[in-house]
Design an enzyme around this catalytic site. Structure first.
Site, PDB file in Angstrom:
ATOM      1  N   ASP A 226      30.517 126.191   2.610  1.00  0.00           N
ATOM      2  CA  ASP A 226      31.000 127.227   1.969  1.00  0.00           C
ATOM      3  C   ASP A 226      31.975 128.274   2.807  1.00  0.00           C
ATOM      4  OD1 ASP A 226      30.736 128.896  -0.546  1.00  0.00           O
ATOM      5  OD2 ASP A 226      30.152 130.395   0.552  1.00  0.00           O
TER       6      ASP A 226
ATOM      7  N   GLU B  41      34.901 123.846   2.179  1.00  0.00           N
ATOM      8  CA  GLU B  41      35.729 124.756   1.106  1.00  0.00           C
ATOM      9  C   GLU B  41      36.880 125.548   1.737  1.00  0.00           C
ATOM     10  OE1 GLU B  41      34.240 128.045  -0.109  1.00  0.00           O
ATOM     11  OE2 GLU B  41      34.638 128.085  -2.295  1.00  0.00           O
TER      12      GLU B  41
HETATM   13  C1  BGC Z   1      31.548 129.775  -3.461  1.00  0.00           C
HETATM   14  C2  BGC Z   1      31.446 130.916  -4.515  1.00  0.00           C
HETATM   15  C3  BGC Z   1      30.773 132.036  -3.650  1.00  0.00           C
HETATM   16  C4  BGC Z   1      31.312 132.512  -2.302  1.00  0.00           C
HETATM   17  C5  BGC Z   1      30.572 133.378  -1.571  1.00  0.00           C
HETATM   18  C6  BGC Z   1      32.346 130.335  -2.671  1.00  0.00           C
HETATM   19  O1  BGC Z   1      33.543 130.165  -2.251  1.00  0.00           O
HETATM   20  O2  BGC Z   1      32.258 128.814  -4.256  1.00  0.00           O
HETATM   21  O3  BGC Z   1      30.517 130.916  -5.838  1.00  0.00           O
HETATM   22  O4  BGC Z   1      30.559 133.347  -4.542  1.00  0.00           O
HETATM   23  O5  BGC Z   1      31.653 131.371  -1.856  1.00  0.00           O
HETATM   24  O6  BGC Z   1      29.626 132.630  -0.863  1.00  0.00           O
END
Ligand code: BGC
Length: 543
Positions: free
Chosen positions: A208, A270
């Site tokens: 993340d 991500e």
């Molecule tokens: C996750 C989100 C989250 C954020 C903070 C992201 O990109 O996919 O759902 O709110 O990170 O952790």
């Protein structure tokens, strides 16, 4: 040829990875919240769908201020979802079915309830405990102003003041303090966390917000901050809270840990890093195995942007020997069956659709969504699916304020309704208030009325259903090894077409009916004597 098959192993290079959002997948204990047992019980349905791996969004102990992306203990399962034994059973069942399991790692921030943060608060300014996070004195005569101009991605300032007068930074909710990744102790902690889960048999991690982990020294003002959030503006050089070079060493150390385990463990970042030529630095052979391709997701369903996204993807990822990934949905964006049924561009995708907004044409949206998925699943590389897209589920666009959960809604006083609409519990068996999500009719978010007809059991009865289309696509994709295949454009006109080996994929952007391409029909997103507007077809054609 724009992309040639790449020799080399790794299921993650070509696999179809299905995102499970545990809160909303299936609720075995009937408390209204999905759980690990519910997942295990239904893995067989995912095996029938034909996916290769699942990625589980966070199930860790958490106060759930950001639906579990606020982790209070990285080594435990929140009782909402079960316990570690349930997790072990889930992994065992998945492996028995030949499904790999990736889990979400949230390293940029913890929950404010995490013991590291609680200890930091208690220990006070200047302490070793505070050095786990970014604490700073404020500006202004009495330190009453935030230390810099950073904004939270969920709205409002990215700083909160503690009772002793120091401020801490949180790029997301105030309950999600950012960790200080310059601190070797933080680095060690996470290496141990990785090992903890690898020892339990996970096949990898979805990481993340990795692009947020590094912060420019001294935490300077963002020169281009705007109202859009934390000042992410593509093309602007070196924003102080994103894409810092210091993070690459961390990813290298993680890659080494993964490589020290048997099997092919993989991590997907991500990484919201654009342009893709820059993102390629994140998937060099000793860093992430892959990253999400948000360029593709953000292209909407517009031909020129799509062509550009695909060209850039192959150029950038092939240059470093990484597979391209493809994705159209996740738990942060409006579901594609609604997004493509209205004018919901990149800027609003994670802001959701509320009752006050123009409502999508879900019929048009679903037609385009099915075609888009077929177009995507023919591409070589790894594809990510989000639970429910195989049912063609639309966004829930009329959730009332009392049901809202997303911190975005609260931090913007409802101006941005947020992401709840794509996170609604799945319909499994038509009937009752939750359509088989559980047996008790309780649900943490209500389903919209349309979900009844879209329930999985209803779709299993029809060869024309969206579910049947996804199943066929995944079966043919596997039989013809499309994930490991090649790519070349045949035409970038409005009859957009590409070739992957012997398979020709055509999407009709013309707005009019077009002749069906010659060759043996493999699969199509519509029906009839012609290729309808917004339809995709796969044909076997050797010429
Ligand atoms: C996750 C989100 C989250 C954020 C903070 C992201 O990109 O996919 O759902 O709110 O990170 O952790």
């Amino acid at each position: 040829m724009l992309h040639s098959p790449r020799p080399g192993s790794g299921w993650w290079r070509s696999g179809v990875i299905y995102q499970i959002y545990p809160r909303s997948f299936s609720d075995a204990n009937g408390d209204g919240m999905g759980d690990l047992k519910g997942i295990t019980q239904n893995l067989v349905k995912l095996s029938e769908l034909g996916i290769d791996a699942v990625w589980l969004s966070p199930f860790y102990k958490s106060p759930q201020k950001d639906a579990g992306y606020d982790v209070a203990d990285y080594r435990s399962v929140d009782p909402l979802f079960g316990n570690l034994t349930d997790f072990d059973e889930l992994v065992a069942k998945a492996h028995e079915l030949g499904i790999r399991v990736m889990i979400d790692l949230v390293p940029n921030h913890t929950s404010d309830q995490h013991e590291w943060f609680q200890k930091a608060l208690a220990a006070g300014p200047g302490s070793k405990e505070r050095s786990y996070y970014h604490f700073k004195s404020g500006r202004g005569e009495n330190g009453e102003l935030p230390p810099n101009n950073w904004q939270s991605m969920f709205g409002g300032p990215a700083w909160t003041r503690t009772p002793d007068g120091e401020w801490y930074v949180h790029l997301f909710d105030s309950s999600q303090p950012d960790l200080n990744w310059e601190n070797p102790l933080v680095q060690r902690e996470f290496e141990e966390i990785l090992r903890f889960w690898l020892d339990r048999g996970v096949d990898g991690f979805r990481v993340d917000q990795p692009h947020a982990m590094g912060k420019a020294e001294g935490l300077p003002d963002h020169p281009y901050v705007d109202e859009a959030g934390a000042g992410f503006i593509e093309g602007r050089e070196n924003p102080p809270m994103w894409f810092q070079d210091s993070v690459h060493e961390i990813f290298r150390s993680w890659r080494k840990i993964l490589a020290s385990y048997p099997g092919e463990r993989a991590m997907c970042g991500e990484a919201y890093v654009l342009p893709l030529s820059f993102m390629a630095l994140w998937v060099r052979p000793d860093e992430f195995h892959q990253t999400f391709n948000f360029r593709f997701l953000d292209a909407g369903w517009e031909k020129d942007r799509l062509v550009q996204a695909i060209n850039e993807s192959f150029e950038a990822f092939d240059a470093v020997g990484a597979p391209s990934t493809w994705v159209l949905n996740n738990h942060d964006v409006i579901r594609h069956a609604s997004r493509f049924g209205g004018d919901y561009g990149r800027a609003t995708a994670s802001d959701g659709i509320g009752p006050e907004n123009p409502q999508p044409d879900n019929k048009l949206g679903l037609r385009k969504a099915k075609a888009a998925s077929l177009f995507m699943l023919g591409l070589p590389g790894a594809s990510y699916l989000y639970q429910g897209e195989e049912l063609g589920l639309p966004e829930h666009t009329t959730i009332s304020p009392e049901h809202r959960q997303d911190p975005t809604f609260f931090r913007t006083a409802g101006k941005r309704v947020g992401r709840d609409g794509c996170r609604v519990p799945l319909p499994w068996v038509r009937g009752g208030l939750t359509n088989g999500f559980n047996q008790t009719d309780k649900a943490w978010l209500p389903q919209p009325a349309e979900y009844a007809e879209l329930s999985r059991d209803v779709q299993e009865q029809s060869s024309e259903s969206t579910l049947a289309l996804y199943k066929s696509a995944l079966r043919i994709r596997k039989e013809l090894a499309l994930g490991e295949g090649s790519f070349d454009w045949v035409s970038t006109t409005d009859l957009l077409s590409y070739r992957n080996g012997n398979v020709l994929v055509v999407h009709n952007f013309t707005g009019n009916e077009a002749p069906l391409p010659e060759g043996e029909l493999l699969l199509r997103s519509g029906s009839g004597a012609f290729l309808a507007p917004d339809e995709t077809v796969w044909v076997l054609s050797r010429t």
